[in-house]
Design a protein around this motif. Structure first.
Motif, PDB file in Angstrom:
ATOM      1  N   ALA A  25       0.834  -1.206   0.000  1.00  0.00           N
ATOM      2  CA  ALA A  25       0.000   0.000   0.000  1.00  0.00           C
ATOM      3  C   ALA A  25       0.866   1.252   0.000  1.00  0.00           C
ATOM      4  O   ALA A  25       0.588   2.209  -0.729  1.00  0.00           O
ATOM      5  CB  ALA A  25      -0.935  -0.011   1.209  1.00  0.00           C
ATOM      6  N   ALA A  26       1.919   1.245   0.808  1.00  0.00           N
ATOM      7  CA  ALA A  26       2.819   2.402   0.859  1.00  0.00           C
ATOM      8  C   ALA A  26       3.489   2.618  -0.493  1.00  0.00           C
ATOM      9  O   ALA A  26       3.593   3.761  -0.968  1.00  0.00           O
ATOM     10  CB  ALA A  26       3.862   2.213   1.950  1.00  0.00           C
ATOM     11  N   ARG A  27       3.927   1.555  -1.106  1.00  0.00           N
ATOM     12  CA  ARG A  27       4.593   1.671  -2.403  1.00  0.00           C
ATOM     13  C   ARG A  27       3.647   2.286  -3.424  1.00  0.00           C
ATOM     14  O   ARG A  27       4.013   3.215  -4.151  1.00  0.00           O
ATOM     15  CB  ARG A  27       5.087   0.302  -2.874  1.00  0.00           C
ATOM     16  CG  ARG A  27       5.876   0.382  -4.147  1.00  0.00           C
ATOM     17  CD  ARG A  27       6.652  -0.897  -4.428  1.00  0.00           C
ATOM     18  NE  ARG A  27       7.353  -0.715  -5.671  1.00  0.00           N
ATOM     19  CZ  ARG A  27       6.941  -1.222  -6.839  1.00  0.00           C
ATOM     20  NH1 ARG A  27       5.857  -1.962  -6.902  1.00  0.00           N
ATOM     21  NH2 ARG A  27       7.630  -0.992  -7.941  1.00  0.00           N
ATOM     22  N   GLN A  28       2.429   1.803  -3.472  1.00  0.00           N
ATOM     23  CA  GLN A  28       1.462   2.296  -4.450  1.00  0.00           C
ATOM     24  C   GLN A  28       0.991   3.704  -4.122  1.00  0.00           C
ATOM     25  O   GLN A  28       0.969   4.582  -4.993  1.00  0.00           O
ATOM     26  CB  GLN A  28       0.269   1.345  -4.517  1.00  0.00           C
ATOM     27  CG  GLN A  28       0.630  -0.008  -5.087  1.00  0.00           C
ATOM     28  CD  GLN A  28      -0.459  -1.050  -4.886  1.00  0.00           C
ATOM     29  OE1 GLN A  28      -1.454  -0.799  -4.211  1.00  0.00           O
ATOM     30  NE2 GLN A  28      -0.269  -2.223  -5.459  1.00  0.00           N
ATOM     31  N   ASP A  33       9.447   3.612  -5.624  1.00  0.00           N
ATOM     32  CA  ASP A  33      10.084   2.602  -6.469  1.00  0.00           C
ATOM     33  C   ASP A  33      10.401   1.349  -5.667  1.00  0.00           C
ATOM     34  O   ASP A  33      10.389   0.243  -6.204  1.00  0.00           O
ATOM     35  CB  ASP A  33      11.380   3.164  -7.070  1.00  0.00           C
ATOM     36  CG  ASP A  33      11.086   4.313  -8.016  1.00  0.00           C
ATOM     37  OD1 ASP A  33      10.513   4.050  -9.093  1.00  0.00           O
ATOM     38  OD2 ASP A  33      11.403   5.468  -7.680  1.00  0.00           O
ATOM     39  N   ARG A  34      10.694   1.552  -4.382  1.00  0.00           N
ATOM     40  CA  ARG A  34      11.047   0.405  -3.531  1.00  0.00           C
ATOM     41  C   ARG A  34      10.710   0.733  -2.085  1.00  0.00           C
ATOM     42  O   ARG A  34      10.835   1.879  -1.650  1.00  0.00           O
ATOM     43  CB  ARG A  34      12.539   0.103  -3.657  1.00  0.00           C
ATOM     44  CG  ARG A  34      12.970  -1.184  -2.980  1.00  0.00           C
ATOM     45  CD  ARG A  34      14.448  -1.452  -3.127  1.00  0.00           C
ATOM     46  NE  ARG A  34      15.193  -0.649  -2.167  1.00  0.00           N
ATOM     47  CZ  ARG A  34      16.303   0.021  -2.446  1.00  0.00           C
ATOM     48  NH1 ARG A  34      16.823   0.007  -3.652  1.00  0.00           N
ATOM     49  NH2 ARG A  34      16.915   0.715  -1.504  1.00  0.00           N
ATOM     50  N   VAL A  65       9.102 -11.867   0.803  1.00  0.00           N
ATOM     51  CA  VAL A  65       9.017 -10.766  -0.171  1.00  0.00           C
ATOM     52  C   VAL A  65       9.556 -11.145  -1.541  1.00  0.00           C
ATOM     53  O   VAL A  65       9.538 -10.321  -2.453  1.00  0.00           O
ATOM     54  CB  VAL A  65       9.728  -9.486   0.341  1.00  0.00           C
ATOM     55  CG1 VAL A  65       9.160  -9.050   1.685  1.00  0.00           C
ATOM     56  CG2 VAL A  65      11.231  -9.664   0.410  1.00  0.00           C
ATOM     57  N   ALA A  66      10.021 -12.371  -1.687  1.00  0.00           N
ATOM     58  CA  ALA A  66      10.678 -12.781  -2.930  1.00  0.00           C
ATOM     59  C   ALA A  66       9.838 -12.527  -4.174  1.00  0.00           C
ATOM     60  O   ALA A  66      10.369 -12.176  -5.228  1.00  0.00           O
ATOM     61  CB  ALA A  66      11.082 -14.255  -2.851  1.00  0.00           C
ATOM     62  N   ASP A  67       8.530 -12.691  -4.073  1.00  0.00           N
ATOM     63  CA  ASP A  67       7.655 -12.521  -5.228  1.00  0.00           C
ATOM     64  C   ASP A  67       6.901 -11.196  -5.226  1.00  0.00           C
ATOM     65  O   ASP A  67       5.968 -11.018  -6.013  1.00  0.00           O
ATOM     66  CB  ASP A  67       6.649 -13.673  -5.291  1.00  0.00           C
ATOM     67  CG  ASP A  67       7.332 -15.012  -5.546  1.00  0.00           C
ATOM     68  OD1 ASP A  67       8.377 -15.035  -6.234  1.00  0.00           O
ATOM     69  OD2 ASP A  67       6.824 -16.031  -5.046  1.00  0.00           O
ATOM     70  N   GLY A  70       9.320  -4.668  -5.851  1.00  0.00           N
ATOM     71  CA  GLY A  70       9.607  -3.407  -5.196  1.00  0.00           C
ATOM     72  C   GLY A  70       9.660  -3.451  -3.685  1.00  0.00           C
ATOM     73  O   GLY A  70       9.651  -2.403  -3.043  1.00  0.00           O
ATOM     74  N   VAL A  71       9.722  -4.637  -3.095  1.00  0.00           N
ATOM     75  CA  VAL A  71       9.854  -4.760  -1.645  1.00  0.00           C
ATOM     76  C   VAL A  71      11.086  -5.619  -1.368  1.00  0.00           C
ATOM     77  O   VAL A  71      11.211  -6.722  -1.903  1.00  0.00           O
ATOM     78  CB  VAL A  71       8.599  -5.389  -0.993  1.00  0.00           C
ATOM     79  CG1 VAL A  71       8.784  -5.528   0.515  1.00  0.00           C
ATOM     80  CG2 VAL A  71       7.364  -4.541  -1.292  1.00  0.00           C
ATOM     81  N   GLU A  72      12.006  -5.074  -0.555  1.00  0.00           N
ATOM     82  CA  GLU A  72      13.242  -5.774  -0.236  1.00  0.00           C
ATOM     83  C   GLU A  72      13.490  -5.750   1.267  1.00  0.00           C
ATOM     84  O   GLU A  72      12.788  -5.070   2.012  1.00  0.00           O
ATOM     85  CB  GLU A  72      14.413  -5.136  -0.989  1.00  0.00           C
ATOM     86  CG  GLU A  72      14.262  -5.270  -2.499  1.00  0.00           C
ATOM     87  CD  GLU A  72      15.448  -4.732  -3.265  1.00  0.00           C
ATOM     88  OE1 GLU A  72      16.536  -4.546  -2.673  1.00  0.00           O
ATOM     89  OE2 GLU A  72      15.288  -4.490  -4.476  1.00  0.00           O
ATOM     90  N   VAL A  73      14.508  -6.478   1.693  1.00  0.00           N
ATOM     91  CA  VAL A  73      14.861  -6.589   3.107  1.00  0.00           C
ATOM     92  C   VAL A  73      16.249  -6.006   3.313  1.00  0.00           C
ATOM     93  O   VAL A  73      17.172  -6.277   2.530  1.00  0.00           O
ATOM     94  CB  VAL A  73      14.848  -8.072   3.562  1.00  0.00           C
ATOM     95  CG1 VAL A  73      15.306  -8.210   5.003  1.00  0.00           C
ATOM     96  CG2 VAL A  73      13.459  -8.676   3.367  1.00  0.00           C
ATOM     97  N   VAL A  74      16.393  -5.189   4.356  1.00  0.00           N
ATOM     98  CA  VAL A  74      17.703  -4.691   4.769  1.00  0.00           C
ATOM     99  C   VAL A  74      17.855  -4.920   6.270  1.00  0.00           C
ATOM    100  O   VAL A  74      16.873  -4.954   7.003  1.00  0.00           O
ATOM    101  CB  VAL A  74      17.908  -3.187   4.436  1.00  0.00           C
ATOM    102  CG1 VAL A  74      17.843  -2.952   2.934  1.00  0.00           C
ATOM    103  CG2 VAL A  74      16.921  -2.311   5.161  1.00  0.00           C
ATOM    104  N   VAL A  75      19.083  -5.082   6.698  1.00  0.00           N
ATOM    105  CA  VAL A  75      19.396  -5.251   8.121  1.00  0.00           C
ATOM    106  C   VAL A  75      20.220  -4.044   8.542  1.00  0.00           C
ATOM    107  O   VAL A  75      21.092  -3.591   7.795  1.00  0.00           O
ATOM    108  CB  VAL A  75      20.168  -6.566   8.364  1.00  0.00           C
ATOM    109  CG1 VAL A  75      20.506  -6.729   9.837  1.00  0.00           C
ATOM    110  CG2 VAL A  75      19.362  -7.764   7.877  1.00  0.00           C
ATOM    111  N   THR A  76      19.932  -3.527   9.718  1.00  0.00           N
ATOM    112  CA  THR A  76      20.611  -2.328  10.192  1.00  0.00           C
ATOM    113  C   THR A  76      21.053  -2.475  11.639  1.00  0.00           C
ATOM    114  O   THR A  76      20.474  -3.260  12.395  1.00  0.00           O
ATOM    115  CB  THR A  76      19.694  -1.089  10.049  1.00  0.00           C
ATOM    116  OG1 THR A  76      20.388   0.077  10.498  1.00  0.00           O
ATOM    117  CG2 THR A  76      18.415  -1.247  10.855  1.00  0.00           C
TER     118      THR A  76
END
Length: 191
Positions: A25-28, A33-34, A65-67, A70-76
């Motif tokens: 929803a946020a992306r749309q 873009d991501r 999120v693989a499929d 525009g959604v990815e995973v990051v670690v911080t």
């Protein structure tokens, strides 16, 4: 052309269909873009999660999120949303997290530090999903399907297994990571 990036910080323990709906929803709705689902190595205000391990949680989240385009995973290593948000155009969160952001307890009980963090976040575009009974900041509302509003990781851990993403449910079925931590402690496969 400048890319618009959003960040959705959370523990995603486990990732839920609600998390995925909010990210999409946020992306749309914000023209992103991501959207990065950002997981802190040590989550602020939460007990350290030993079961499942951070590595397993990240693997399950990545599979979740693989499929999704525009959604990815990051670690911080960052914990505060204001720090995690650096370099992003939009910060995605639930109304419960917005209430937490305003609590001085998360800033060493410093109202001044809290005010600086909130001011910095307000300079960004905020996308806040409803989470009753918490208020959503006017103008920051994120429109999500009503059936997703109550979906939570806490609820999934307490037995609402249908709220888990398919990848999380499959991992839980195989390991008991969320539904039977005792089983998970005896058998810990890697994804």
């Amino acid at each position: 052309m400048t890319r618009r990036l959003g960040v959705y910080p959370g523990s995603f323990n486990p990732p839920t269909i609600g998390h995925m709906a909010i990210a999409q929803a946020a992306r749309q709705q914000r023209g992103l873009d991501r959207v990065d689902l950002a997981v802190s190595r040590v989550a602020l205000g939460k007990e350290p999660a030993a079961v499942p391990s951070l590595e397993d949680r990240i693997a399950v989240l990545e599979a979740s999120v693989a499929d999704i385009d525009g959604v990815e995973v990051v670690v911080t290593d960052h914990q505060l949303l204001v720090d995690i948000a650096q370099g992003y155009d939009v910060v995605v969160m639930g109304a419960d997290k917005w209430a937490q952001v305003q609590n001085p307890a998360f800033y060493g009980n410093s109202a001044e530090a809290r005010d600086q963090a909130v001011e910095a976040l307000l300079e960004l575009d905020l996308a806040i999903a409803p989470r009753p009974p918490f208020a959503v900041l006017s103008g920051a509302e994120l429109d999500v399907a009503p059936e997703m509003v109550e979906v939570s990781s806490s609820g999934a851990r307490q037995g609402r297994l249908e709220w888990m993403t398919p990848a999380a449910r499959a991992f839980d079925d195989a390991t008991g990571a969320w539904s039977d931590p005792g089983l998970h402690n005896r058998f810990r496969p890697r994804l």
